[in-house]
Enzyme design. Structure first.
Site, PDB file in Angstrom:
ATOM      1  CE  LYS A 162     -62.725-115.605 -98.386  1.00 24.58           C
ATOM      2  NZ  LYS A 162     -63.588-114.548 -98.932  1.00 24.58           N
ATOM      3  CB  THR A 163     -64.020-120.484-103.033  1.00 24.62           C
ATOM      4  OG1 THR A 163     -64.410-120.189-101.685  1.00 24.62           O
ATOM      5  CG2 THR A 163     -64.324-121.940-103.323  1.00 24.62           C
ATOM      6  CG  ASP A 188     -62.959-122.189 -98.956  1.00 24.76           C
ATOM      7  OD1 ASP A 188     -62.576-121.062 -98.571  1.00 24.76           O
ATOM      8  OD2 ASP A 188     -63.788-122.339 -99.878  1.00 24.76           O
ATOM      9  CD  GLU A 189     -66.470-120.481 -96.115  1.00 27.05           C
ATOM     10  OE1 GLU A 189     -66.357-119.541 -95.294  1.00 27.05           O
ATOM     11  OE2 GLU A 189     -67.209-120.426 -97.122  1.00 27.05           O
ATOM     12  CD  GLN A 232     -67.656-114.189 -95.766  1.00 31.74           C
ATOM     13  OE1 GLN A 232     -68.527-114.960 -96.130  1.00 31.74           O
ATOM     14  NE2 GLN A 232     -66.658-113.847 -96.549  1.00 31.74           N
ATOM     15  NE  ARG A 272     -72.684-114.923 -98.762  1.00 28.42           N
ATOM     16  CZ  ARG A 272     -71.395-115.119 -99.000  1.00 28.42           C
ATOM     17  NH1 ARG A 272     -70.980-116.079 -99.764  1.00 28.42           N
ATOM     18  NH2 ARG A 272     -70.480-114.308 -98.480  1.00 28.42           N
TER      19      ARG A 272
HETATM   20  N1  LIG Z   1     -60.525-112.933-111.356  1.00 30.58           N
HETATM   21  C1  LIG Z   1     -61.827-113.167-111.506  1.00 30.58           C
HETATM   22  N2  LIG Z   1     -62.427-113.016-112.695  1.00 30.58           N
HETATM   23  C2  LIG Z   1     -63.739-113.258-112.862  1.00 30.58           C
HETATM   24  N3  LIG Z   1     -64.553-113.669-111.880  1.00 30.58           N
HETATM   25  C3  LIG Z   1     -64.029-113.847-110.661  1.00 30.58           C
HETATM   26  C4  LIG Z   1     -62.645-113.607-110.412  1.00 30.58           C
HETATM   27  N4  LIG Z   1     -62.414-113.872-109.118  1.00 30.58           N
HETATM   28  C5  LIG Z   1     -63.594-114.258-108.595  1.00 30.58           C
HETATM   29  N5  LIG Z   1     -64.566-114.253-109.509  1.00 30.58           N
HETATM   30  C6  LIG Z   1     -65.985-114.606-109.304  1.00 30.58           C
HETATM   31  O1  LIG Z   1     -66.462-113.924-108.160  1.00 30.58           O
HETATM   32  C7  LIG Z   1     -67.371-114.720-107.419  1.00 30.58           C
HETATM   33  C8  LIG Z   1     -66.888-114.875-106.004  1.00 30.58           C
HETATM   34  O2  LIG Z   1     -65.749-115.726-105.949  1.00 30.58           O
HETATM   35  P1  LIG Z   1     -65.527-116.749-104.757  1.00 30.58           P
HETATM   36  O3  LIG Z   1     -66.776-117.475-104.456  1.00 30.58           O
HETATM   37  O4  LIG Z   1     -64.308-117.526-105.044  1.00 30.58           O
HETATM   38  O5  LIG Z   1     -65.241-115.694-103.595  1.00 30.58           O
HETATM   39  P2  LIG Z   1     -64.930-115.977-102.063  1.00 30.58           P
HETATM   40  O6  LIG Z   1     -63.884-115.003-101.668  1.00 30.58           O
HETATM   41  O7  LIG Z   1     -64.631-117.406-101.852  1.00 30.58           O
HETATM   42  O8  LIG Z   1     -66.307-115.569-101.398  1.00 30.58           O
HETATM   43  P3  LIG Z   1     -66.875-115.960 -99.944  1.00 30.58           P
HETATM   44  O9  LIG Z   1     -66.113-115.123 -98.967  1.00 30.58           O
HETATM   45  O10 LIG Z   1     -68.303-115.582 -99.983  1.00 30.58           O
HETATM   46  O11 LIG Z   1     -66.621-117.434 -99.757  1.00 30.58           O
HETATM   47  C9  LIG Z   1     -67.466-116.032-108.164  1.00 30.58           C
HETATM   48  O12 LIG Z   1     -68.568-115.995-109.022  1.00 30.58           O
HETATM   49  C10 LIG Z   1     -66.165-116.066-108.931  1.00 30.58           C
HETATM   50  O13 LIG Z   1     -66.247-116.881-110.072  1.00 30.58           O
HETATM   51 MG   LIG Z   2     -65.570-118.881-100.669  1.00 27.01          MG
END
Ligand SMILES: Nc1ncnc2c1ncn2[C@@H]1O[C@H](COP(=O)(O)OP(=O)(O)OP(=O)(O)O)[C@@H](O)[C@H]1O
Ligand SMILES: [Mg+2]
Length: 735
Positions: free
Chosen positions: A32-33, A221-222, A252, A606
């Protein structure tokens, strides 16, 4: 190269979203981020949106800085983006336009402690307030009211469930007096940063229009942890162009206790019926085994949106569960595994220990210190929370804003000036009668006090000279002047070692101010104070300092709450016990258990490669040792983890009928004497040492137990696994 080719198709679709409302809703670690950052870059690069017209809101200043950094790597010009937390955005808007709603220039921001000081003063005078009422209760009621955008009258009508043991009329009166006292002092609190900004937007449309032009695109975000004030803030800004994109995961949501409302994300489609909804379903962060238990756990929540989250990564390592006899053994185990993992090639910065409450960190810290593992604690007592720092900044606040009575009370006795509590009380009474500040009362002390008036007047003169200097000097010069002219430095010099440490911290404050001035050319001391006030302890770059000298390479200790949004290759969650996780208090709140489950879910997700869960059979809390039970959450994820003993060998469980595991038949190693990670004899081996065995090859010592001929050593041999050997016959040599 095509920017969006670094995303999967669902992520790319979301990142390519251009105008109109949108919701990205997806589980932990699904990118997402990452998608949000790419969307920023895509708007700039592909749609040629000027970066100056984009506002991105994150949960901490640190997250904002990281996001800016990542965006800058992708696209030129990203440094002009407006990236901030809700609070920083609020302070910026109120500084620029607050006068439109009666905030005077130079208003100060009170922090949590200042709020308590003020409430203590007020509570005594409220009829019906119990003698022993805790000001924290009143503070939490007021904070919640503000996060809901409630005036005291609204609180009276709607606030029944928030009363935290106080009588409603009494609490409402407290809120009312607090507000009028704050206005009198030209001060606002953290809650006001949002609720006052919303009021400004509502009452002065021209200001809202200005901000709308500055934030034509807004993304958050969040989003699952926004409260009503934040919701309204975003809604108003987006009401013109409607380019609002929010990102979040309802599973979350962990800040209900601070007024966050999960409805904001769940009802997004109701509020914006034309919203595009993007779902991401692959988890890139965690090994399949970690993700399995996360999914299994969260399924137990009744109130949730069904979501799919499938792993991209393979199974990976087993999740381990270790139950120790008490919390010391628990944290020794953690220290030992950290040593082992660092020998396996993980850096200390790759590892984190997470806990439910800050109080749990002390024992972990001690074990780490014994094992000589440097650690940094995020969110403990931050640099700007230290007494000497707060004192000096309070002097500065009072110099800028002579009506800041909270700052006056804080500094008037540091150093001692012979102005006692009775005198201050008299000044205060006089001040409330004539609507004057304490400092003004001090200036007039000869008409108010019978004795000691000259001391008050000297203090008032000192403050006046500082007030006159405020705009003449750079922040660090001004602060040095405060430290030297107020007698503060003399006071510390007389305090021996402790004073010495505090002086070093003040030196560091001056360094921080110098750095800050370099980054903010022409910035005033007032701006510096704003920034300092907004640095939550999570963001605090100075945490290291507050906790002693910590080298860059260190492991991270923090609460589960503070871990939101972060990731680490190796994660330990300690204290997975009833009463801690779920916490005792949560069980009394409606929805509390589900919120605790979400918190555990945040913790588990995490972890990238390795996850350890630990618990203790006995725990010392509030000075008493209590028997503990495993967390009910462990039962919910049964089968997804392997119970291990101190040596990391599969162990049979001792309670609740035993955990079933993926390796039910694996042998367990008997535990003889209480093991220790320190050498028992001068020639003995030490936990973490590299050794060599004629047959098994190279290995790392995990634990040493017993003495002399009976000493046993457990070694993890590369490619062979763990072996427990009698040191005497083992033929081990140091490698
Ligand atoms: N398409 C992709 N290819 C490679 N790595 C990815 C891809 N998408 C996400 N990642 C990697 O996966 C991990 C999680 O991504 P991110 O932190 O953006 O997730 P999130 O959904 O924001 O998580 P959270 O809910 O914990 O905030 C990061 O290390 C990110 O770089
Ligand atoms: Mg995130």
């Amino acid at each position: 190269m095509d920017l969006l080719s670094q995303l999967n198709p669902n992520q790319a679709e979301a990142a390519a979203h251009y105008t109109g409302p949108a919701l990205v809703i997806a589980g932990a670690g699904s990118g997402k981020t990452r998608t949000l950052v790419y969307r920023l870059a895509h708007l700039i690069m592909h749609h040629h949106v000027p970066p100056r017209e984009i506002l991105a809101v994150t949960f901490t200043n640190k997250a904002a800085a990281e996001m800016r950094e990542r965006a800058e790597k992708l696209v030129y010009g990203a440094s002009d983006l407006w990236m901030s937390t809700f609070h920083s955005a609020g302070v910026r808007i109120l500084r620029a336009y607050g006068e439109n709603i009666g905030l005077k220039r130079g208003f100060v921001i009170l922090d949590d402690d200042d709020q308590l000081d003020l409430l203590k003063e007020i509570m005594g005078g409220i009829p019906g307030m119990p003698q022993d009422a805790n000001p924290r209760y009143l503070r939490s009621i007021i904070d919640k009211a503000k996060s809901n955008l409630w005036t005291p009258d609204d609180l009276y009508v709607k606030g029944d469930e928030f009363m935290a043991g106080l009588r409603k009329d009494v609490a409402v009166e407290g809120y009312r007096r607090y507000e009028s006292r704050m206005r009198g002092m030209n001060a606002i609190d953290f809650g006001d940063l949002l609720s006052e900004t919303v009021r400004l937007f509502r009452e002065v449309p021209e200001v809202l229009e200005k901000i709308q032009a500055r934030a034509r695109f807004i993304m958050i975000d969040e989003y699952q942890d926004t409260n009503t004030a934040q919701y309204e803030f975003a809604r108003l800004i987006a009401s013109k162009e409607r380019n609002l994109l929010v990102v979040g995961d309802p599973d979350q949501s962990i800040y209900k206790f601070r007024g966050a409302d999960i409805k904001n994300i769940l009802d997004f489609q109701k509020d914006y019926s034309d919203a595009k909804v993007y779902k991401l379903q692959e988890n890139y962060r965690s090994s399949a085994k970690v993700l399995t238990i996360a999914n299994k756990l969260i399924e137990n929540n009744a109130e949730r949106l069904e979501k799919t989250l499938v792993p991209v990564k393979p199974d990976g390592e087993d999740v381990w569960f270790y139950r120790a006899t008490d919390q010391k053994f628990e944290s020794d185990f953690v220290a030992q595994q950290i040593t082992l993992m660092s020998h396996r090639g993980y850096k200390l910065t790759d590892m984190a220990v997470l806990y439910r409450t800050n109080a749990q960190s002390r024992v972990v810290e001690e074990s780490l210190r014994r094992a000589q593992i440097p650690a940094k604690i995020i969110g403990g007592v931050g640099f700007y929370d230290r007494r000497e720092i707060k004192d000096i900044l309070a002097y500065a606040r009072l110099a800028i804003n002579p009506s800041d009575d909270v700052a006056f009370r804080r500094v008037v006795g540091r150093p001692k000036r012979g102005i006692g509590d009775t005198a201050v009380q008299k000044l205060l009474d006089w001040g409330s009668l004539y609507k004057k500040s304490l400092l003004e009362a001090a200036r007039m002390a000869d008409t108010i006090l019978e004795r000691g008036a000259n001391k008050c007047q000297d203090f008032a003169l000192l403050m006046q000279s500082l007030s006159e200097a405020v705009d003449l000097y750079e922040p660090h010069h001004f602060l040095r002047m405060v430290i030297e002219s107020t007698g503060y430095l003399e006071m510390l010099k007389a305090e021996g070692q402790e004073g010495h440490d505090r002086r070093e911290n003040l030196e560091e404050l001056l360094n921080a101010a110098t750095d800050w001035s370099e980054q903010h050319e022409g910035g005033s001391i007032a701006d510096f104070l704003d920034d300092a006030a907004l640095l939550s302890s999570v963001d605090d770059e100075k945490v290291k300092l507050a906790n002693g000298d910590v080298p860059e390479e260190s492991i991270t200790l923090m609460t589960l709450h503070n871990a939101k949004g972060l990731e680490f290759p190796v994660v330990f969650i300690v204290g997975v016990e009833e009463g801690l996780l779920p916490s005792r208090n949560s069980l009394m709140e409606p929805g509390g258990l589900e919120e605790e489950r979400r918190l555990f879910y945040v913790g588990i997700t995490r972890a990238m490669d390795r996850l350890y869960l630990t618990a203790a059979e006995n725990r010392m809390q509030y000075g008493k040792t209590n028997a503990c039970e495993d967390s009910r959450f462990l039962e919910e994820i049964e089968g997804g983890f392997v119970p291990v003993d101190l040596y990391g060998q599969p162990a049979s469980a001792k309670k609740r009928g035993g955990w079933s595991t993926f390796h039910p038949s694996a042998p367990s190693v008997p535990r003889s004497t209480a093991p220790s990670t320190t050498p028992s004899a001068s020639d003995g081996f030490k936990g973490g040492e590299k050794v060599k065995h004629p047959k098994f090859g190279n290995g790392i010592v995990l634990a040493v137990a017993g003495f002399g001929d009976k000493q046993q050593v457990t070694v993890n041999f590369a490619g062979v696994g763990n072996k427990t050997l009698l040191t005497k016959f083992a033929n081990l040599t140091r490698a």
